[in-house]
Scaffold this active site. Structure first.
Site, PDB file in Angstrom:
ATOM      1  N   CYS A  90      14.084  10.614   6.899  1.00 12.73           N
ATOM      2  CA  CYS A  90      13.662  10.027   9.062  1.00 12.73           C
ATOM      3  C   CYS A  90      14.749   9.894   9.308  1.00 12.73           C
ATOM      4  O   CYS A  90      15.002   9.565  10.964  1.00 12.73           O
ATOM      5  CB  CYS A  90      13.426   8.158   8.607  1.00 12.73           C
ATOM      6  SG  CYS A  90      13.687   7.716   7.612  1.00 12.73           S
ATOM      7  N   LYS A 126       0.885  -1.501  -0.079  1.00 14.63           N
ATOM      8  CA  LYS A 126      -0.281   0.077   0.044  1.00 14.63           C
ATOM      9  C   LYS A 126       1.351   1.396   0.270  1.00 14.63           C
ATOM     10  O   LYS A 126       1.743   1.900   0.817  1.00 14.63           O
ATOM     11  CB  LYS A 126      -1.269   0.227   1.134  1.00 14.63           C
ATOM     12  CG  LYS A 126      -2.543   0.852   0.678  1.00 14.63           C
ATOM     13  CD  LYS A 126      -2.300   1.860   1.857  1.00 14.63           C
ATOM     14  CE  LYS A 126      -1.826   2.760   2.774  1.00 14.63           C
ATOM     15  NZ  LYS A 126      -1.448   3.887   2.083  1.00 14.63           N
ATOM     16  N   GLU A 172       9.771   1.277  10.635  1.00 17.37           N
ATOM     17  CA  GLU A 172      10.701   2.138  10.375  1.00 17.37           C
ATOM     18  C   GLU A 172      10.169   3.257  10.636  1.00 17.37           C
ATOM     19  O   GLU A 172       9.397   3.543  10.076  1.00 17.37           O
ATOM     20  CB  GLU A 172      11.085   2.131   9.041  1.00 17.37           C
ATOM     21  CG  GLU A 172      12.822   2.611   9.021  1.00 17.37           C
ATOM     22  CD  GLU A 172      12.743   3.474   8.382  1.00 17.37           C
ATOM     23  OE1 GLU A 172      13.152   4.179   9.118  1.00 17.37           O
ATOM     24  OE2 GLU A 172      12.842   3.124   7.044  1.00 17.37           O
ATOM     25  N   GLU A 180      10.030  15.330  16.055  1.00 14.64           N
ATOM     26  CA  GLU A 180      10.109  15.473  14.523  1.00 14.64           C
ATOM     27  C   GLU A 180       9.433  16.211  13.985  1.00 14.64           C
ATOM     28  O   GLU A 180       8.205  15.894  13.654  1.00 14.64           O
ATOM     29  CB  GLU A 180       9.792  13.504  13.618  1.00 14.64           C
ATOM     30  CG  GLU A 180       9.661  13.504  12.623  1.00 14.64           C
ATOM     31  CD  GLU A 180      10.067  12.307  12.139  1.00 14.64           C
ATOM     32  OE1 GLU A 180       9.006  11.503  12.075  1.00 14.64           O
ATOM     33  OE2 GLU A 180      11.180  11.576  11.489  1.00 14.64           O
TER      34      GLU A 180
HETATM   35  P1  NAI Z   1       1.823   8.370   8.155  1.00 13.53           P
HETATM   36  O1  NAI Z   1       2.246   7.504   9.120  1.00 13.53           O
HETATM   37  O2  NAI Z   1       0.348   9.046   8.693  1.00 13.53           O
HETATM   38  O3  NAI Z   1       1.607   7.854   6.951  1.00 13.53           O
HETATM   39  C1  NAI Z   1       2.379   6.713   6.379  1.00 13.53           C
HETATM   40  C2  NAI Z   1       2.082   5.526   5.655  1.00 13.53           C
HETATM   41  O4  NAI Z   1       1.233   5.132   6.662  1.00 13.53           O
HETATM   42  C3  NAI Z   1       1.010   5.258   4.450  1.00 13.53           C
HETATM   43  O5  NAI Z   1       1.102   4.703   3.499  1.00 13.53           O
HETATM   44  C4  NAI Z   1      -0.239   5.815   5.334  1.00 13.53           C
HETATM   45  O6  NAI Z   1      -1.254   6.057   3.973  1.00 13.53           O
HETATM   46  C5  NAI Z   1      -0.249   5.412   6.155  1.00 13.53           C
HETATM   47  N1  NAI Z   1      -1.365   5.273   7.383  1.00 13.53           N
HETATM   48  C6  NAI Z   1      -2.047   6.015   8.053  1.00 13.53           C
HETATM   49  N2  NAI Z   1      -2.557   5.590   9.109  1.00 13.53           N
HETATM   50  C7  NAI Z   1      -2.141   4.415   9.214  1.00 13.53           C
HETATM   51  C8  NAI Z   1      -3.300   3.613   9.464  1.00 13.53           C
HETATM   52  N3  NAI Z   1      -4.260   3.818  10.609  1.00 13.53           N
HETATM   53  N4  NAI Z   1      -3.155   2.006   9.792  1.00 13.53           N
HETATM   54  C9  NAI Z   1      -2.073   1.693   8.613  1.00 13.53           C
HETATM   55  N5  NAI Z   1      -1.290   2.291   7.515  1.00 13.53           N
HETATM   56  C10 NAI Z   1      -2.071   4.151   7.943  1.00 13.53           C
HETATM   57  O7  NAI Z   1       2.423   9.549   8.239  1.00 13.53           O
HETATM   58  P2  NAI Z   1       2.093  10.845   7.005  1.00 13.53           P
HETATM   59  O8  NAI Z   1       0.296  11.438   8.165  1.00 13.53           O
HETATM   60  O9  NAI Z   1       2.381  11.418   5.936  1.00 13.53           O
HETATM   61  O10 NAI Z   1       2.946  12.365   7.797  1.00 13.53           O
HETATM   62  C11 NAI Z   1       3.001  12.364   9.310  1.00 13.53           C
HETATM   63  C12 NAI Z   1       4.644  12.641  10.361  1.00 13.53           C
HETATM   64  O11 NAI Z   1       5.078  11.180  10.333  1.00 13.53           O
HETATM   65  C13 NAI Z   1       5.779  13.158   9.492  1.00 13.53           C
HETATM   66  O12 NAI Z   1       5.687  14.730   9.705  1.00 13.53           O
HETATM   67  C14 NAI Z   1       6.942  12.686  10.093  1.00 13.53           C
HETATM   68  O13 NAI Z   1       6.617  13.103  10.580  1.00 13.53           O
HETATM   69  C15 NAI Z   1       6.344  10.960  10.008  1.00 13.53           C
HETATM   70  N6  NAI Z   1       6.792  10.842   8.483  1.00 13.53           N
HETATM   71  C16 NAI Z   1       8.256   9.735   9.076  1.00 13.53           C
HETATM   72  C17 NAI Z   1       8.668   9.069   7.764  1.00 13.53           C
HETATM   73  C18 NAI Z   1       9.521   7.725   7.722  1.00 13.53           C
HETATM   74  O14 NAI Z   1       9.933   8.041   7.463  1.00 13.53           O
HETATM   75  N7  NAI Z   1      10.102   7.294   8.767  1.00 13.53           N
HETATM   76  C19 NAI Z   1       7.719   9.014   6.255  1.00 13.53           C
HETATM   77  C20 NAI Z   1       6.711   9.589   6.527  1.00 13.53           C
HETATM   78  C21 NAI Z   1       6.064  10.411   7.610  1.00 13.53           C
END
Ligand code: NAI
Ligand code: MG
Length: 493
Positions: A300, A191, A266, A397
């Protein structure tokens, strides 16, 4: 726009994209779609299918059939390895097209997608292709008196794997997840993030072209709260691998509890980048700037806490500020752009919210500190000083081009300060004193330590986090453990 879009990119974007399930393109069961915009212009790039629980279930059933009964499980490791290698080749053959897709969907500079995202994705598949023929067990000597046994272990695929990835490196994160899953013989439901679904869909086409049998990789586009949550909770999924926010990482762990599926995570970071007074001045300044400004700070592992030994504090801060001022912001498709917009309005609000909070708490922006322009989601590269360890800009972050800089006195001080975070993903050390560098590397509670460099990634290097930065490792041979079960077989002779 000065860059002429590759015809293939136009064709791909013009086609209404659907879900890739069981080797075929299908509409979402609900018939729903959503738009994915170009963050640089706000214009809709493409309309893609909005998968939800029903589509996830369909994809899981396809993956299960492919795992239990399909040709994938009967292939020799060498045949599997050749397909994975071919995926890497096809990514390189379509480098320009994939780089453009990535830039249009994510906003990053095309020059970066060309040299980082796409070639690293290809390299990951090439590296993992080699592992397909090298998944081995052991023979084990038992100690039960009076009996003779022959015992050995088998490493087998976990089975059906759900993979949920973010938007910061869309193709590369897909590669990090898919490469090891395929090398170890699993079947996958991927996904992609709702902000950046396009390159994963194009990758699905390329994987089919490489000869991957139907159902082995299924791509379901959709939102996290619906499609992602359904995948993490599905009872016939054996493992879920997630990259994204720590907050959602916790939700994944809860969702996985139903059938106790295996989980790797991660997650976020607040990585310290530490400059000693004996560091090469130019390398340290460039390195500190690259650590936070690469990919607009949407990494990240971004070096978002810059610690500088007190004597050199002013020089290094002004050097990094000078780099920040020189960065050319613009549409990623423009050849001279060095930093594009953030990925979305949500991220713009999040990052500027932190800038406001930092200012409110008394921090000073030496450079930057605000949104850039009125259009799109640009944020000025920012260096904050005058922070205290309890401020949200120091602890949380930000995921934007914002670094907090603070002075330190000694190695022991800095080890304590650097580790004073719930995260433990990365760290940088800049010094000419090699034993000091190794001594500090040992003390840091982080999955990656870079010495006199930063943001060095390689398919052969394990990557992942201590503490709240995650569970397990990606890449290297370490990741293979996360995609295999170990079976101990004992025969009495
Ligand atoms: P997110 O963690 O919500 O999204 C990442 C993935 O998880 C996307 O594919 C999203 O559709 C999915 N997702 C979201 N809610 C979910 C749920 N309840 N169950 C299963 N999958 C779910 O991150 P978002 O909202 O895009 O960004 C928010 C913050 O997260 C950013 O500001 C950053 O701090 C952090 N982040 C960290 C990343 C990393 O590489 N460690 C990458 C992206 C965001
Ligand atoms: Mg979210």
């Amino acid at each position: 726009m000065s860059v002429v879009l590759d015809k293939q990119v136009n064709d791909f974007i013009a086609t209404k994209r659907r879900l890739f399930i069981d080797g075929a393109w299908v509409d979402a069961a609900s018939g729903k779609t959503f738009d994915t915009p170009n963050p640089a212009t706000g214009e809709t790039l493409a309309t893609v299918a909005e998968g939800d629980a029903e589509d996830i279930d369909r994809a899981v059933r396809a993956a299960r059939r492919a795992f239990e009964d399909g040709p994938w499980g009967r292939m020799t490791p060498s045949e599997r390895g050749r397909i994975i290698w071919r995926i890497g080749d096809l990514i390189l053959e379509h480098l320009e097209e994939l780089a453009e897709l990535e830039t249009l969907d994510n906003g990053k500079p095309l020059s970066v997608a060309r040299v980082a995202d796409v070639p690293l994705a290809a390299d990951l598949f090439h590296y993992m292709a080699g592992w397909a023929t090298k998944i081995e067990g052991n023979t084990i000597s038992l100690s039960m008196p009076g009996f003779d046994f022959h015992s050995y272990t088998l490493r087998e695929p976990v089975g059906v794997v759900g993979q949920i990835i973010p938007w910061n490196f869309p193709l590369l994160m897909a590669a990090w997840k898919l490469g090891p899953a395929l090398a170890t013989g699993n079947c996958v439901i991927l996904k992609p993030a709702e902000q950046t679904p396009l390159s994963a869909l194009r990758l699905a086409e390329l994987m089919a072209e490489a000869g991957l049998p139907a159902g082995v990789v299924n791509v379901v586009t959709g939102f996290g709260e619906t499609a992602g949550a359904a995948l993490a909770a599905h009872n016939d999924v054996d493992k879920v691998a997630f990259t994204g926010s720590t907050e959602v990482g916790r939700l994944i762990v809860h969702a996985a509890a139903g059938n106790l599926k295996k989980v790797t995570l991660e997650l976020g970071g607040k990585s310290p980048n530490i400059v000693f007074d004996d560091a090469d001045p130019d390398a340290a300044v460039q390195g500190a700037a690259n650590a936070i400004f690469f990919n607009h700070g949407q990494c990240c592992v971004a070096g978002s806490r810059l610690y500088i030994q007190a004597d050199r504090f002013d020089d290094v801060v002004s050097g990094v500020a000078e780099v920040a001022r020189s960065i050319k912001l613009g549409d990623g498709m423009e050849p001279d752009t060095q930093m594009g917009p953030l990925v979305s309005d949500e991220q713009l609000r999040r990052v500027t919210g932190y800038l406001d909070a930092g200012r409110g708490d008394g921090a000073t922006a030496v450079v930057g500190g605000a949104r850039h322009g009125e259009r799109s989601y640009f944020v000025e590269p920012t260096v904050l000083t005058g922070t205290r360890p309890d401020m949200s800009v120091v602890r949380e972050e930000i995921f934007g081009p914002v670094v907090v800089a603070a002075p330190f006195q000694s190695l022991d001080d800095i080890a304590r300060v650097a580790n004073d975070t719930p995260y433990g993903l990365g760290a940088g050390i800049w010094t000419r004193d090699i034993s000091k560098a190794h001594a500090l590397a040992k003390k840091l509670r982080a999955g990656t330590v870079w010495i006199n460099c930063y943001n060095v990634f390689d398919a052969a290097l394990p990557f992942g986090g201590y503490k709240e930065s995650g569970w397990g490792r990606e890449m290297g041979h370490e990741v293979l453990e996360a995609y295999t079960e170990v079976k101990a077989v004992t025969v009495q002779l």
